[in-house]
Motif scaffolding. Structure first.
Motif, mmCIF file in Angstrom:
data_model
loop_
_atom_site.group_PDB
_atom_site.id
_atom_site.type_symbol
_atom_site.label_atom_id
_atom_site.label_comp_id
_atom_site.label_asym_id
_atom_site.label_seq_id
_atom_site.Cartn_x
_atom_site.Cartn_y
_atom_site.Cartn_z
ATOM 1 N N ASP A 5 -5.424 7.506 0.148
ATOM 2 C CA ASP A 5 -5.033 7.968 1.480
ATOM 3 C C ASP A 5 -4.989 6.819 2.476
ATOM 4 O OD1 ASP A 5 -5.121 11.125 1.363
ATOM 5 O OD2 ASP A 5 -6.829 10.396 0.211
ATOM 6 N N VAL A 6 -5.929 5.901 2.345
ATOM 7 C CA VAL A 6 -6.000 4.774 3.267
ATOM 8 C C VAL A 6 -6.429 3.537 2.490
ATOM 9 C CG1 VAL A 6 -8.394 5.268 3.922
ATOM 10 C CG2 VAL A 6 -6.923 4.029 5.505
ATOM 11 N N ILE A 7 -5.976 2.365 2.924
ATOM 12 C CA ILE A 7 -6.242 1.108 2.230
ATOM 13 C C ILE A 7 -6.791 0.104 3.227
ATOM 14 C CG2 ILE A 7 -5.294 -0.717 0.770
ATOM 15 C CD1 ILE A 7 -2.925 1.144 0.185
ATOM 16 N N THR A 8 -7.899 -0.553 2.877
ATOM 17 C CA THR A 8 -8.432 -1.648 3.690
ATOM 18 C C THR A 8 -8.280 -2.937 2.891
ATOM 19 O OG1 THR A 8 -10.664 -1.169 2.840
ATOM 20 C CG2 THR A 8 -10.062 -0.199 4.960
ATOM 21 N N LEU A 9 -7.748 -3.974 3.536
ATOM 22 C CA LEU A 9 -7.378 -5.200 2.844
ATOM 23 C C LEU A 9 -7.981 -6.423 3.524
ATOM 24 C CD1 LEU A 9 -3.579 -4.376 2.354
ATOM 25 C CD2 LEU A 9 -5.391 -4.148 0.645
ATOM 26 N N ASP A 10 -8.402 -7.392 2.698
ATOM 27 C CA ASP A 10 -8.930 -8.667 3.190
ATOM 28 C C ASP A 10 -8.108 -9.813 2.612
ATOM 29 O OD1 ASP A 10 -11.170 -7.269 4.369
ATOM 30 O OD2 ASP A 10 -11.998 -7.129 2.348
#
Length: 342
Positions: A129-134
């Motif tokens: 549903d949601v993606i957090t990226l570094d």
């Protein structure tokens, strides 16, 4: 030589418990498991020498030190523990009626990843549903553009060096009347996401390395961002710090967040073979608070980074409401249907 080595490892191990006094001590805490194992290995042969008393003490210290990390590591346990990602029986009653489970994918992309197609393939197969990226470097901006139709709600926060930026992508819309934002240096992205009518602050964060680097100062600079997170929030990050460190406890305290237990080591120097993953560090972490109920945090396959991706499954507790009269109930119903929020 074994006795001297045992003393050196024990001194470093003990120093790691004083991380709140100075960041230098906290740097030793990140290697608490490694130091405990090395100290125990040095102590074992000393049991057959005149140093047996000191060796036995060192073994007890090693076991005690390892025990302080047990709630954060996926190791076999002989006793029951309460893990933050396990749903308790009492929580079932406050889950949404449809028991909707959402998924968040946390990834350190690696700024110079030679196989970006593996990242895109993983996202396409898992469809979170949601993606957090570094480590969203300039190279990744065009690659992430290929996901625009599937993840139209997004914010990219560039880092001054063009390498360590963060990003947040979402299938679900950002809450009406809100704007996603970055901190001043592109280390943190925050957006309020509408999950079926419930607003949740979602954050992606990337901390720099600990002492002698300026991680401690960076955490202080981000204190306002942590404090600004709403009552119901979820944050995923490459923290470059282990869950039992003073740095992570400080982040959790500033944001009034709870750290979910790690599924195991996620970071390993990229030149080392995968079978040595057990010797890596669990530095990709998930924080939450409020109505967020985390069910599981699991590691996924390698996608060309020195970090493994994390898949987080969570749901949202329904708020406990006080009994109201018929007029108040009708008013609340109208406001809910119109999505009016206080």
């Amino acid at each position: 030589m074994a006795f001297v080595a045992m003393l050196v490892f024990s001194a470093a191990l003990v120093a790691g418990f004083f991380g709140t006094l100075h960041p230098a001590f906290d740097s030793f805490a990140h290697f608490r498991v490694h130091l405990a194992v090395l100290m125990a290995l040095c102590a074992l042969p000393l049991l057959a020498t005149s140093f047996r008393l000191q060796a036995a003490t060192a073994l007890l210290l090693a076991v005690a030190a390892f025990a302080t990390t047990s709630n954060a590591l996926s190791v076999p346990r002989l006793w029951p523990v309460q893990a933050a990602y396990e749903v308790e029986a009492g929580d079932q009653a406050v889950l949404p009626a449809d028991k909707t489970v959402y998924r968040l994918l946390q990834m350190n992309l690696r700024f110079n990843n030679a196989t970006p197609e593996k990242v895109l393939s993983l996202i396409g197969r898992t469809q979170p549903d949601v993606i957090t990226l570094d480590e969203v470097s300039d190279m990744w901006k065009a690659k992430l553009g290929l996901l625009a139709s599937a993840y139209p709600y997004r914010i990219l926060c560039p880092y001054p060096n063009g390498v360590f930026g963060v990003a947040l992508l979402s299938r679900r819309p950002f809450a009406a009347g809100t704007q996603p934002r970055c901190d001043g240096r592109g280390a943190m992205a925050i957006a309020t996401v509408d999950f079926g009518g419930t607003d949740v602050d979602v954050a992606a964060m990337h901390l720099i390395w600990p002492w002698p680097r300026n991680q401690s100062r960076q955490i202080g600079g981000l204190s306002g961002e942590f404090a600004s997170l709403g009552e119901t929030s979820i944050m995923a990050c490459d923290c470059n710090a282990v869950p039992w460190s003073a740095a992570v406890r400080r982040v959790a305290g500033l944001g009034k967040l709870t750290v979910a237990p790690s599924p195991g080591p996620t970071w390993l120097p990229i030149k080392l073979p995968e079978f040595l993953r057990f010797a890596g560090l669990p530095i990709d972490l998930v924080f939450s608070k409020g109505a967020v109920l985390i069910h599981s945090v699991s590691r996924l396959e390698n996608t060309g980074s020195d970090h493994l991706p994390l898949m987080v499954e969570f749901s949202l507790r329904q708020e406990q409401k006080k009994p109201v009269d018929e007029h108040e109930t009708a008013t609340a119903s109208v406001r809910q249907n119109g999505r009016t929020r206080g």
